[in-house]
Write an enzyme that holds these catalytic residues in place. Structure first.
Site, mmCIF file in Angstrom:
data_model
loop_
_atom_site.group_PDB
_atom_site.id
_atom_site.type_symbol
_atom_site.label_atom_id
_atom_site.label_comp_id
_atom_site.label_asym_id
_atom_site.label_seq_id
_atom_site.Cartn_x
_atom_site.Cartn_y
_atom_site.Cartn_z
ATOM 1 N N SER A 1 -31.631 63.851 -91.019
ATOM 2 C CA SER A 1 -30.400 63.115 -90.713
ATOM 3 C C SER A 1 -30.169 62.013 -91.738
ATOM 4 O O SER A 1 -29.048 61.556 -91.890
ATOM 5 C CB SER A 1 -30.489 62.406 -89.365
ATOM 6 O OG SER A 1 -31.115 63.168 -88.409
ATOM 7 N N HIS B 1 -27.513 70.134 -91.926
ATOM 8 C CA HIS B 1 -27.597 69.123 -90.861
ATOM 9 C C HIS B 1 -26.871 69.607 -89.609
ATOM 10 O O HIS B 1 -25.636 69.575 -89.541
ATOM 11 C CB HIS B 1 -27.011 67.793 -91.372
ATOM 12 C CG HIS B 1 -27.188 66.659 -90.425
ATOM 13 N ND1 HIS B 1 -26.203 65.733 -90.166
ATOM 14 C CD2 HIS B 1 -28.241 66.297 -89.656
ATOM 15 C CE1 HIS B 1 -26.639 64.853 -89.285
ATOM 16 N NE2 HIS B 1 -27.869 65.170 -88.962
ATOM 17 N N GLU C 1 -23.353 70.164 -91.322
ATOM 18 C CA GLU C 1 -23.054 69.574 -92.619
ATOM 19 C C GLU C 1 -24.007 70.203 -93.641
ATOM 20 O O GLU C 1 -25.227 70.131 -93.472
ATOM 21 C CB GLU C 1 -23.266 68.056 -92.591
ATOM 22 C CG GLU C 1 -22.233 67.311 -91.768
ATOM 23 C CD GLU C 1 -22.497 65.803 -91.710
ATOM 24 O OE1 GLU C 1 -21.534 65.035 -91.753
ATOM 25 O OE2 GLU C 1 -23.676 65.386 -91.617
ATOM 26 N N ASN D 1 -22.386 60.713 -89.552
ATOM 27 C CA ASN D 1 -23.100 59.487 -89.166
ATOM 28 C C ASN D 1 -22.637 58.256 -89.949
ATOM 29 O O ASN D 1 -22.730 57.139 -89.465
ATOM 30 C CB ASN D 1 -24.606 59.680 -89.303
ATOM 31 C CG ASN D 1 -25.142 60.548 -88.180
ATOM 32 O OD1 ASN D 1 -24.533 60.629 -87.114
ATOM 33 N ND2 ASN D 1 -26.256 61.214 -88.407
HETATM 34 P P1 NAD Z 1 -38.756 66.240 -82.452
HETATM 35 O O1 NAD Z 1 -39.706 65.103 -82.490
HETATM 36 O O2 NAD Z 1 -38.118 66.642 -81.180
HETATM 37 O O3 NAD Z 1 -39.464 67.559 -83.047
HETATM 38 C C1 NAD Z 1 -40.206 67.569 -84.236
HETATM 39 C C2 NAD Z 1 -41.257 68.647 -84.114
HETATM 40 O O4 NAD Z 1 -41.823 68.877 -85.407
HETATM 41 C C3 NAD Z 1 -42.413 68.270 -83.183
HETATM 42 O O5 NAD Z 1 -42.589 69.295 -82.206
HETATM 43 C C4 NAD Z 1 -43.630 68.187 -84.127
HETATM 44 O O6 NAD Z 1 -44.832 68.640 -83.527
HETATM 45 C C5 NAD Z 1 -43.205 69.122 -85.217
HETATM 46 N N1 NAD Z 1 -43.872 68.944 -86.507
HETATM 47 C C6 NAD Z 1 -44.283 67.828 -87.096
HETATM 48 N N2 NAD Z 1 -44.829 68.113 -88.305
HETATM 49 C C7 NAD Z 1 -44.732 69.453 -88.450
HETATM 50 C C8 NAD Z 1 -45.084 70.362 -89.475
HETATM 51 N N3 NAD Z 1 -45.687 69.923 -90.591
HETATM 52 N N4 NAD Z 1 -44.829 71.697 -89.296
HETATM 53 C C9 NAD Z 1 -44.213 72.129 -88.157
HETATM 54 N N5 NAD Z 1 -43.868 71.304 -87.149
HETATM 55 C C10 NAD Z 1 -44.112 69.984 -87.306
HETATM 56 O O7 NAD Z 1 -37.651 65.887 -83.561
HETATM 57 P P2 NAD Z 1 -36.127 66.353 -83.636
HETATM 58 O O8 NAD Z 1 -35.284 65.385 -82.887
HETATM 59 O O9 NAD Z 1 -36.047 67.808 -83.361
HETATM 60 O O10 NAD Z 1 -35.812 66.074 -85.180
HETATM 61 C C11 NAD Z 1 -36.234 66.955 -86.185
HETATM 62 C C12 NAD Z 1 -35.429 66.688 -87.440
HETATM 63 O O11 NAD Z 1 -34.035 66.876 -87.152
HETATM 64 C C13 NAD Z 1 -35.557 65.269 -87.990
HETATM 65 O O12 NAD Z 1 -35.523 65.326 -89.404
HETATM 66 C C14 NAD Z 1 -34.316 64.573 -87.421
HETATM 67 O O13 NAD Z 1 -33.896 63.472 -88.214
HETATM 68 C C15 NAD Z 1 -33.314 65.699 -87.508
HETATM 69 N N6 NAD Z 1 -32.158 65.568 -86.597
HETATM 70 C C16 NAD Z 1 -32.332 65.119 -85.302
HETATM 71 C C17 NAD Z 1 -31.226 65.032 -84.458
HETATM 72 C C18 NAD Z 1 -31.389 64.575 -83.018
HETATM 73 O O14 NAD Z 1 -30.380 64.229 -82.381
HETATM 74 N N7 NAD Z 1 -32.585 64.579 -82.467
HETATM 75 C C19 NAD Z 1 -29.942 65.396 -84.927
HETATM 76 C C20 NAD Z 1 -29.803 65.878 -86.237
HETATM 77 C C21 NAD Z 1 -30.913 65.954 -87.068
#
Ligand code: NAD
Length: 284
Positions: A119, A140, A152, A191
């Site tokens: 993000s 994204h 995006e 954002n």
């Molecule tokens: P989350 O914490 O729910 O999930 C992340 C997962 O990745 C966890 O299950 C963790 O165990 C796993 N992980 C960590 N290191 C790893 C690796 N080396 N290999 C495989 N798995 C691994 O996080 P999320 O909210 O799903 O966010 C993930 C990404 O998406 C981030 O970069 C975040 O900025 C982006 N994002 C989040 C949102 C949101 O609203 N949550 C929206 C858009 C983008």
């Protein structure tokens, strides 16, 4: 390019959603997390989402089975070896992402697209961990992935047009709309607009111009927003809102992105919104 297999790294909130929409689009998907229990949690989330679609008569039981069968949960990174697109959705941490991309680079096909769902982090910096920055791109998605229409597509400094084309094709095949952002910049488009808007609502609240409910009502009834800015901040998490606005402030060095001190204080107090039970509103 023919896309047959998609690998999704990280089975959390975003990864599970991305795996689901890719499988619904007919792709064979590998869903990888660090522990099998986490990959299975992702599968459970997907199953629940599909059950909801059955209850709304969008899909039937047979279709659900087919979609579930297309997804393979795993902890084995080597399973990405024949993926055409790899979408990373692991924790928002540059060091973790760079290490992962360096590993992927040595394991994946030479023509695979390496996408990150970050993000806020620099696509160019993530790509610098690979020997092929031209095939690294930002993809994204928005939360919740199955419901939100937009993706995006973000170019890093070295991303080539072929990579943009493949990413764009994939997004349309899974039934999403895209915008292509030709040059990475903090917050991309959504954002960059949304988070300063929320911050401004916090200024208005802190200045005592109106109650939280009134500010939210004003934006819903006066500007046609589906959710008010303070409700939205509580949904996103105030720690996340604070981190994002602060990253704009540091990157652009422009005071228009300064977070209101009240936001910092609420985060320090642990009033993070819905997830902690208290933010601008109290949740029971
Ligand atoms: P989350 O914490 O729910 O999930 C992340 C997962 O990745 C966890 O299950 C963790 O165990 C796993 N992980 C960590 N290191 C790893 C690796 N080396 N290999 C495989 N798995 C691994 O996080 P999320 O909210 O799903 O966010 C993930 C990404 O998406 C981030 O970069 C975040 O900025 C982006 N994002 C989040 C949102 C949101 O609203 N949550 C929206 C858009 C983008």
């Amino acid at each position: 390019m023919q896309i047959n297999k998609v690998a999704v790294l990280g089975a959390g909130i975003m990864g599970a959603g991305i795996a689901q929409v890719a499988a619904q689009g007919g792709y064979s998907v590998v869903l990888r997390d660090l522990h099998f229990s986490l990959a299975q949690e992702g599968m459970k989330t997907i199953e629940k989402n599909l059950d909801r679609l059955i209850s709304k008569a969008v899909i039937d039981e047979k279709e659900k089975e087919k979609i579930m069968h297309r997804i393979t949960p795993t902890t084995d990174l080597a399973q990405i070896y024949d993926a055409d697109i790899i979408i990373e959705a692991v924790v928002e941490n540059m060091a973790v992402k760079k290490q992962l991309f360096a590993e992927l680079d040595n394991m994946c096909r030479q023509d695979a697209v390496l996408a990150t769902n970050t993000s806020s982090l620099s696509i160019t910096e993530i790509a610098s961990a690979t020997k092929h920055p031209e095939r690294v791109i930002g993809m994204h998605f928005f939360n919740p992935v199955p419901a939100m229409q937009l993706v995006e597509i973000v170019k890093g400094m070295e991303t080539d047009e072929k990579t943009v084309e493949i990413a764009s094709y994939f997004v349309s095949r899974i039934g999403k709309e895209k915008i292509v952002i030709s040059r990475e910049s903090p917050g991309f488009v959504v954002n960059r607009i949304l988070v300063p808007y929320i911050n401004e609502a916090i200024f208005i609240y802190a200045e005592g111009l109106a109650q939280a409910e009134e500010i939210d009502l004003a934006m819903k009834l006066g500007a046609g927003m589906p959710v008010g800015p303070l409700e939205l901040a509580d949904m996103i998490g105030l720690d996340t809102v604070y981190a994002v606005i602060l990253s704009f402030y540091h990157e652009f060095r422009d005071t228009k992105y300064r977070p209101h001190p009240l936001l910092a204080t609420m985060v320090r107090a642990g009033h993070l919104g819905k997830k902690s039970g208290r933010g601008f509103y109290v949740y029971s």
